[in-house]
Motif scaffolding. Structure first.
Motif, PDB file in Angstrom:
ATOM      1  N   VAL A 290       2.523   5.920  -3.354  1.00  0.00           N
ATOM      2  CA  VAL A 290       3.548   6.716  -4.027  1.00  0.00           C
ATOM      3  C   VAL A 290       3.223   6.811  -5.524  1.00  0.00           C
ATOM      4  O   VAL A 290       3.322   7.885  -6.129  1.00  0.00           O
ATOM      5  CB  VAL A 290       4.959   6.147  -3.768  1.00  0.00           C
ATOM      6  CG1 VAL A 290       6.013   6.895  -4.575  1.00  0.00           C
ATOM      7  CG2 VAL A 290       5.301   6.208  -2.275  1.00  0.00           C
ATOM      8  N   VAL A 291       2.794   5.702  -6.115  1.00  0.00           N
ATOM      9  CA  VAL A 291       2.403   5.706  -7.534  1.00  0.00           C
ATOM     10  C   VAL A 291       1.173   6.594  -7.744  1.00  0.00           C
ATOM     11  O   VAL A 291       1.137   7.415  -8.664  1.00  0.00           O
ATOM     12  CB  VAL A 291       2.130   4.269  -8.034  1.00  0.00           C
ATOM     13  CG1 VAL A 291       1.487   4.282  -9.427  1.00  0.00           C
ATOM     14  CG2 VAL A 291       3.404   3.444  -8.039  1.00  0.00           C
TER      15      VAL A 291
ATOM     16  N   VAL B 166      11.265   0.785   0.367  1.00  0.00           N
ATOM     17  CA  VAL B 166      10.159   0.833  -0.596  1.00  0.00           C
ATOM     18  C   VAL B 166       9.976   2.249  -1.122  1.00  0.00           C
ATOM     19  O   VAL B 166       9.899   2.472  -2.337  1.00  0.00           O
ATOM     20  CB  VAL B 166       8.848   0.291   0.032  1.00  0.00           C
ATOM     21  CG1 VAL B 166       7.631   0.634  -0.830  1.00  0.00           C
ATOM     22  CG2 VAL B 166       8.953  -1.213   0.234  1.00  0.00           C
ATOM     23  N   TYR B 167       9.913   3.211  -0.230  1.00  0.00           N
ATOM     24  CA  TYR B 167       9.684   4.593  -0.651  1.00  0.00           C
ATOM     25  C   TYR B 167      10.805   5.075  -1.577  1.00  0.00           C
ATOM     26  O   TYR B 167      10.545   5.648  -2.640  1.00  0.00           O
ATOM     27  CB  TYR B 167       9.564   5.517   0.569  1.00  0.00           C
ATOM     28  CG  TYR B 167       9.312   6.940   0.161  1.00  0.00           C
ATOM     29  CD1 TYR B 167       8.028   7.387  -0.128  1.00  0.00           C
ATOM     30  CD2 TYR B 167      10.374   7.839   0.018  1.00  0.00           C
ATOM     31  CE1 TYR B 167       7.794   8.690  -0.539  1.00  0.00           C
ATOM     32  CE2 TYR B 167      10.148   9.148  -0.391  1.00  0.00           C
ATOM     33  CZ  TYR B 167       8.858   9.560  -0.670  1.00  0.00           C
ATOM     34  OH  TYR B 167       8.636  10.844  -1.099  1.00  0.00           O
TER      35      TYR B 167
ATOM     36  N   GLU C  20       0.827  -1.215   0.000  1.00  0.00           N
ATOM     37  CA  GLU C  20       0.000   0.000   0.000  1.00  0.00           C
ATOM     38  C   GLU C  20       0.857   1.260   0.000  1.00  0.00           C
ATOM     39  O   GLU C  20       0.502   2.257  -0.631  1.00  0.00           O
ATOM     40  CB  GLU C  20      -0.982  -0.009   1.170  1.00  0.00           C
ATOM     41  CG  GLU C  20      -2.029  -1.105   1.093  1.00  0.00           C
ATOM     42  CD  GLU C  20      -2.932  -1.060  -0.127  1.00  0.00           C
ATOM     43  OE1 GLU C  20      -3.132   0.042  -0.698  1.00  0.00           O
ATOM     44  OE2 GLU C  20      -3.438  -2.106  -0.527  1.00  0.00           O
ATOM     45  N   LEU C  21       2.001   1.227   0.675  1.00  0.00           N
ATOM     46  CA  LEU C  21       2.926   2.351   0.629  1.00  0.00           C
ATOM     47  C   LEU C  21       3.364   2.596  -0.818  1.00  0.00           C
ATOM     48  O   LEU C  21       3.314   3.724  -1.313  1.00  0.00           O
ATOM     49  CB  LEU C  21       4.138   2.085   1.529  1.00  0.00           C
ATOM     50  CG  LEU C  21       5.300   3.094   1.441  1.00  0.00           C
ATOM     51  CD1 LEU C  21       4.840   4.508   1.789  1.00  0.00           C
ATOM     52  CD2 LEU C  21       6.431   2.640   2.360  1.00  0.00           C
ATOM     53  N   ALA C  22       3.765   1.542  -1.499  1.00  0.00           N
ATOM     54  CA  ALA C  22       4.193   1.673  -2.890  1.00  0.00           C
ATOM     55  C   ALA C  22       3.053   2.192  -3.770  1.00  0.00           C
ATOM     56  O   ALA C  22       3.262   3.075  -4.616  1.00  0.00           O
ATOM     57  CB  ALA C  22       4.684   0.321  -3.412  1.00  0.00           C
ATOM     58  N   ILE C  23       1.858   1.681  -3.561  1.00  0.00           N
ATOM     59  CA  ILE C  23       0.704   2.098  -4.362  1.00  0.00           C
ATOM     60  C   ILE C  23       0.401   3.582  -4.137  1.00  0.00           C
ATOM     61  O   ILE C  23       0.106   4.314  -5.089  1.00  0.00           O
ATOM     62  CB  ILE C  23      -0.524   1.216  -4.052  1.00  0.00           C
ATOM     63  CG1 ILE C  23      -0.259  -0.229  -4.483  1.00  0.00           C
ATOM     64  CG2 ILE C  23      -1.780   1.770  -4.732  1.00  0.00           C
ATOM     65  CD1 ILE C  23      -1.235  -1.244  -3.895  1.00  0.00           C
TER      66      ILE C  23
ATOM     67  N   ALA D 121       0.769  12.653   0.242  1.00  0.00           N
ATOM     68  CA  ALA D 121      -0.277  13.445  -0.418  1.00  0.00           C
ATOM     69  C   ALA D 121       0.213  14.859  -0.713  1.00  0.00           C
ATOM     70  O   ALA D 121      -0.101  15.426  -1.761  1.00  0.00           O
ATOM     71  CB  ALA D 121      -1.539  13.488   0.434  1.00  0.00           C
ATOM     72  N   ALA D 122       1.002  15.424   0.196  1.00  0.00           N
ATOM     73  CA  ALA D 122       1.507  16.794   0.054  1.00  0.00           C
ATOM     74  C   ALA D 122       2.810  16.856  -0.749  1.00  0.00           C
ATOM     75  O   ALA D 122       3.416  17.925  -0.848  1.00  0.00           O
ATOM     76  CB  ALA D 122       1.712  17.410   1.430  1.00  0.00           C
TER      77      ALA D 122
END
Length: 182
Positions: free
Chosen positions: A71-72, A118-119, A66-69, A103-104
């Motif tokens: 970011v995409v 991941v980030y 979900e972190l990766a998603i 988001a920001a």
């Protein structure tokens, strides 16, 4: 939406099979991009199966996926993708401050090495279309080789999702407002 949203009763036999497979799968429903992909049943069938694997069955687990998603979704300002996966990321235990930073378009404070790996990997891949050796090595240490391969698969699949949602202007559910600004 820029493409006709097909009701089940108007679908061809092939389209109906794809819709039924999606509903019978782990999602339990037709995912938003399949509303466009269904017009090409073969693409829809293959994409939704890949998506099911990328979303539910990688070694990354829900939190890192979900972190990766996110970011995409933020990179592509894919409003529906963000809407759907923000909720899932929070449910998977991602800190709301991390979500707000993404988001920001701020780099989040990520103390957990797997989160940072991941980030950094996803951000680098999206921005430069490459991954520096040190970022790749850190990701392999944190996720293993299979995990990095799966991470790239998750990123690629969710880029396809983001582009589909944006190209066909698949909007948010009625009454929902996007968190993302351009």
């Amino acid at each position: 939406m820029r493409i006709r949203d097909l009701p089940r009763e108007e679908m061809t036999e092939a389209q109906g099979r794809v819709a039924d497979e999606a509903v019978a799968g782990k999602r339990g429903r037709i995912p938003a991009p399949l509303r466009a992909w269904i017009h090409s049943p073969e693409l829809g069938a293959r994409a939704q199966r890949l998506g099911e694997f990328c979303r539910y069955d990688t070694t990354l687990g829900p939190r890192l996926s979900e972190l990766a998603i996110l970011v995409v979704a933020r990179f592509h300002t894919a409003h529906y993708e963000w809407f759907a996966h923000k909720r899932e990321a929070l449910k998977a235990g991602l800190d709301p401050a991390i979500v707000a930073d993404i988001a920001a378009r701020r780099t989040p404070d990520l103390a957990e090495p797997r989160d940072r790996a991941v980030y950094d990997y996803v951000s680098s891949l999206l921005v430069t279309h490459r991954v520096p050796d040190d970022v790749h090595a850190a990701a392999v240490r944190a996720l293993g080789e299979a995990g990095v391969v799966e991470l790239v698969g998750v990123v690629g699949y969710y880029i396809l999702v983001a582009l589909t949602l944006n190209a066909f202007e698949i909007g948010l559910p009625d009454g929902e407002i996007s968190d993302l600004t351009p």
